[in-house]
Design an enzyme around this catalytic site. Structure first.
Site, mmCIF file in Angstrom:
data_model
loop_
_atom_site.group_PDB
_atom_site.id
_atom_site.type_symbol
_atom_site.label_atom_id
_atom_site.label_comp_id
_atom_site.label_asym_id
_atom_site.label_seq_id
_atom_site.Cartn_x
_atom_site.Cartn_y
_atom_site.Cartn_z
ATOM 1 C CB CYS A 1 -99.293 -51.937 -73.067
ATOM 2 S SG CYS A 1 -98.849 -53.677 -72.877
ATOM 3 C CB CYS B 1 -96.957 -55.655 -69.220
ATOM 4 S SG CYS B 1 -96.574 -56.023 -70.945
ATOM 5 C CB SER B 2 -95.415 -51.070 -69.435
ATOM 6 O OG SER B 2 -94.279 -51.862 -69.127
ATOM 7 C CB CYS B 3 -95.858 -53.641 -75.021
ATOM 8 S SG CYS B 3 -95.755 -55.333 -74.375
#
Length: 201
Positions: free
Chosen positions: A104, A107-109
């Site tokens: 991702c 961000c950190s999906c």
């Protein structure tokens, strides 16, 4: 992206989490029982064991595998896993010719219903940038050495679409039960930064 760096970062996060927990308990905002219940929920109900069951079913059931490829979220819900972070799931499959990696970049999906909490390295700026720019080098740092002719495809998760990698079924796994196969599937293999374990490893 070295292993020592990952461990140092994980140790630092563990210390911070323990300190935060101690403060919240001391101030009466949480009890240790509540913390334990939350941790148990993420370990038992939301974790890579869910994704491992999805992969194992795909390895043994060609019809399920086809449904998984055509509508990942619906096929995953058949096994009882779903939620906001798994609303739109795209499932990609590793083959001898193609290796898939998920990142991702913003961000950190991450697909929590099937993989649980994202590892700290997945959220790091270094991984998010380098997985796109130099995926083969990043995979090498994770211990995955692929033939030069293997194509590497990088999939960028977003808040709308999350990805799950079905790793290649390892050699020598014929005749194993679905539960035994699921035990060979690691979190990293479903992100693409690892491979399924060899039987008996």
């Amino acid at each position: 992206m070295s292993g020592d760096h990952h461990h140092d970062h994980d140790d630092e996060l563990a210390l911070r989490a323990a300190a935060l927990e101690a403060v919240l308990v001391e101030k009466g905002l949480l009890t240790t029982d509540q913390v334990d219940a939350i941790v148990e929920h993420y370990e038992r109900d939301l974790g890579p064991q869910n994704g491992a069951r999805v992969v194992a079913r795909a390895w043994v059931d060609p019809a399920y595998r086809q449904r998984l490829r055509s509508d990942g979220a619906a096929a995953i819900r058949e096994l009882g896993y779903g939620g906001f972070e798994g609303g739109t799931m795209v499932v990609v499959e590793n083959t001898p010719d193609v290796h898939n990696v998920v990142v991702c970049t913003l961000c950190s999906c991450y697909p929590w219903p099937v993989l649980g909490l994202p590892p700290s390295w997945y959220k790091s700026p270094a991984y998010r940038a380098r997985a796109v720019a130099e995926p083969r080098a990043v995979l090498r740092e994770f211990g995955v050495e692929l033939p030069a002719e293997t194509e590497i495809r990088v999939w960028d998760s977003t808040s709308e679409v999350r990805y799950l990698v079905v790793p290649q079924r390892p050699e020598g796994a014929d005749g194993l039960s679905e539960d035994e196969l699921a035990a060979l599937v690691t979190r990293d293999s479903m992100i693409g930064t690892g491979l399924a374990l060899e039987p008996g490893a």
